[in-house]
Design a protein around this motif. Structure first.
Motif, mmCIF file in Angstrom:
data_model
loop_
_atom_site.group_PDB
_atom_site.id
_atom_site.type_symbol
_atom_site.label_atom_id
_atom_site.label_comp_id
_atom_site.label_asym_id
_atom_site.label_seq_id
_atom_site.Cartn_x
_atom_site.Cartn_y
_atom_site.Cartn_z
ATOM 1 N N UNK A 4 30.545 10.371 110.805
ATOM 2 C CA UNK A 4 30.120 11.649 110.226
ATOM 3 C C UNK A 4 29.746 12.643 111.334
ATOM 4 N N UNK A 5 30.731 13.056 112.140
ATOM 5 C CA UNK A 5 30.442 13.848 113.339
ATOM 6 C C UNK A 5 29.680 15.149 113.093
ATOM 7 N N UNK A 6 29.943 15.825 111.980
ATOM 8 C CA UNK A 6 29.208 17.076 111.730
ATOM 9 C C UNK A 6 27.732 16.796 111.511
ATOM 10 N N UNK A 52 26.179 14.235 112.623
ATOM 11 C CA UNK A 52 25.649 13.781 113.905
ATOM 12 C C UNK A 52 25.269 14.961 114.794
ATOM 13 N N UNK A 53 26.153 15.937 114.924
ATOM 14 C CA UNK A 53 25.859 17.070 115.787
ATOM 15 C C UNK A 53 24.677 17.883 115.266
ATOM 16 N N UNK A 54 24.572 18.005 113.955
ATOM 17 C CA UNK A 54 23.408 18.709 113.390
ATOM 18 C C UNK A 54 22.133 17.960 113.739
ATOM 19 N N UNK A 55 22.166 16.639 113.587
ATOM 20 C CA UNK A 55 20.996 15.837 113.934
ATOM 21 C C UNK A 55 20.652 15.915 115.401
ATOM 22 N N UNK A 56 21.655 15.839 116.267
ATOM 23 C CA UNK A 56 21.407 15.920 117.713
ATOM 24 C C UNK A 56 20.822 17.280 118.065
ATOM 25 N N UNK A 58 16.372 13.743 108.275
ATOM 26 C CA UNK A 58 17.214 13.879 107.096
ATOM 27 C C UNK A 58 18.664 13.531 107.407
ATOM 28 N N UNK A 59 19.129 13.889 108.612
ATOM 29 C CA UNK A 59 20.498 13.548 109.005
ATOM 30 C C UNK A 59 20.678 12.033 109.074
#
Length: 363
Positions: free
Chosen positions: A191-193, A195-199, A227-228
C-alpha cells in the motif's frame, strides 16, 4: 595432492546481534528499575533508560537484520562499537569520552548497512531505509547536545518509523505466503500511498520533537502514522493467520504500533502519567515486533522449519503484559506494577534468548 579446504563462510550478523539484543533487553530493564529505586549506586534518568532501549536494544536488532553477510572484520568492528557505546553509558563516562563512544555504532551501522542499502535501492520505497538508519546518528548527537530527553524521543520516533516501514514489507509478504498456502490471495500488500502518507506524518512528528517547534503539528503527524498503520493492518486479513503464531504475533505488534503512535500524539499535547504513551510505542510495539521478527529471521536464515516455538508465543504475551503493567504504573501502585512490568519484560526476553540460542545451535 591435498584437498583444498572449504572456503570459510562469512558470518551473519543475526548470530551475534540478536543474542546481544535479547541479553541487553533482559538485563537492562531490571538494572534501571533497581537504579530508579535507589538500590544501585548508579545514575538514572528516564532519558538514559530510553536511550539504552533504543540505541542499545533496538539498534542491536537492526544490526542483526542489516548485517546479513559482512566480513569478519566488519562484524567485529560493529560489535566492538556497540559494546563500547553500552560501556560508556553504564560507566557514566564524561561527555568527552562518551560522545564518540556512543556515536561509533550508529555511524558504523550506517556505513555497513544503511549506505549500501541506499545505494542498492532501485525505488524510492526501498531507499527510505538508508536515511532512517542514518537518523540514529543524528539522534545520538541530539541526545548529548541537550538534556538527553530530546535525543531519546527523536530516536524513539525513528524506531517507530522504521517499524512502520519494515513491518509494512515483512508482514504482508509473510501473510500473502500463508494465504497462498490456503488457496487464497492477499490483494493489498505494501500500500505505497498509505506508506508515504504515514512516513510523511512520522517525519513531521520526529522533526517537531527534534526542534521543539509546533507540537500540535507533531502530534497531528503522529496521529497520521498511527491511523496509517491501522489502515494497512485492516487490509492484511489477520483472521486468516490466527493459526500461525509467528504471523499473528507480527500482526499484533503492528496493531500495538498504531496504538503507540496515537499515544505518542497524546504525549505531545497532554503528557500521560509516567510517560505511558511512550511505553506503548517503545515497549509494546518495539518489543513485540522485534521479538517475533528475530525468531522468524533466525529460523529462516538457519534454514529451520517455520514452527514458532511455544516459548516465543509466551514471550509475546509477556511483552504485552509488561507494556500494560508499565502503563498502569503511571496511575496506581507504582511500587508494585513497576517491578512486575520489569519482571515480565525480563522473562519475555530471557525466553527469547533461549529460543534464539537453540535455533542458532541447530546448524
Amino acid at each position: 595432492m591435498g584437498v583444498d579446504p572449504q572456503p570459510r563462510r562469512r558470518p551473519n550478523g543475526h548470530r551475534v546481534f540478536f543474542p546481544l539484543a535479547l541479553l541487553h533487553a533482559a538485563l537492562s530493564v531490571p538494572y534501571w528499575t533497581a537504579a530508579y529505586a535507589g538500590l544501585l549506586p548508579v545514575g538514572w534518568s528516564p532519558a538514559v533508560h530510553a536511550h539504552e532501549m533504543v540505541m542499545g536494544y533496538a539498534l542491536a536488532v537492526v544490526g542483526g537484520f542489516l548485517l546479513t553477510k559482512p566480513s569478519r572484520g566488519a562484524l567485529a568492528l560493529a560489535v566492538a562499537a556497540w559494546l563500547l557505546g553500552r560501556t560508556a553509558v553504564l560507566a557514566d563516562l564524561p561527555a568527552a569520552f562518551a560522545v564518540p563512544a556512543t556515536l561509533a555504532y550508529p555511524v558504523v551501522l550506517f556505513a555497513l548497512g544503511g549506505w549500501p542499502f541506499l545505494r542498492a535501492a532501485k525505488s524510492g520505497h526501498n531507499a527510505v531505509f538508508g536515511p532512517l538508519v542514518g537518523a540514529f546518528a543524528v539522534a545520538e548527537a541530539l541526545y548529548w547536545a541537550g538534556d538527553g530527553r530530546t535525543g531519546a524521543l527523536f530516536a524513539l520516533h525513528v524506531v517507530g518509523l522504521l517499524l512502520f516501514a519494515m513491518g509494512g514489507r515483512i508482514i504482508p509478504a509473510a501473510t500473502a505466503g500463508e494465504l497462498r498456502r490456503q488457496g487464497g490471495l492477499l490483494v493489498e500488500r505494501v500500500q505505497p500511498r498509505v506508506e508515504w502518507i504515514g512516513i510523511a506524518g512520522g517525519v513531521a512528528a520526529a522533526a517537531s520533537v527534534a526542534t521543539g517547534w509546533l507540537p500540535e503539528a507533531g502530534a497531528a503527524g503522529a496521529v497520521v502514522v498511527g491511523l496509517a498503520a491501522w489502515l494497512r493492518l485492516a487490509r492484511w486479513r489477520t483472521s486468516a493467520v490466527l493459526g500461525r503464531p509467528d504471523l499473528w504475533s507480527l500482526h499484533l505488534g503492528y496493531a500495538w504500533l498504531g496504538l503507540g503512535w496515537l499515544a505518542a500524539a497524546g504525549e505531545r499535547l497532554a503528557p500521560l502519567p509516567g510517560g505511558a504513551g511512550w511505553h506503548l510505542l517503545g515497549t509494546a510495539a518495539l518489543g513485540t515486533l522485534a521479538g517475533a521478527m528475530m525468531v522468524r529471521v533466525a529460523l529462516q536464515r538457519e534454514s529451520c522449519g517455520p514452527d514458532f516455538p511455544r516459548a516465543a508465543t509466551t514471550a509475546v504475551a509477556l511483552i504485552g503484559a509488561a507494556a500494560l503493567l508499565r502503563v498502569g504504573a503511571g496511575w496506581l501502585a507504582p511500587g508494585v506494577l513497576f517491578p512486575l512490568a520489569a519482571l515480565a519484560w525480563m522473562a519475555a526476553h530471557g525466553l527469547l534468548f533461549i529460543v534464539v540460542g537453540r535455533i542458532l545451535r541447530r546448524r
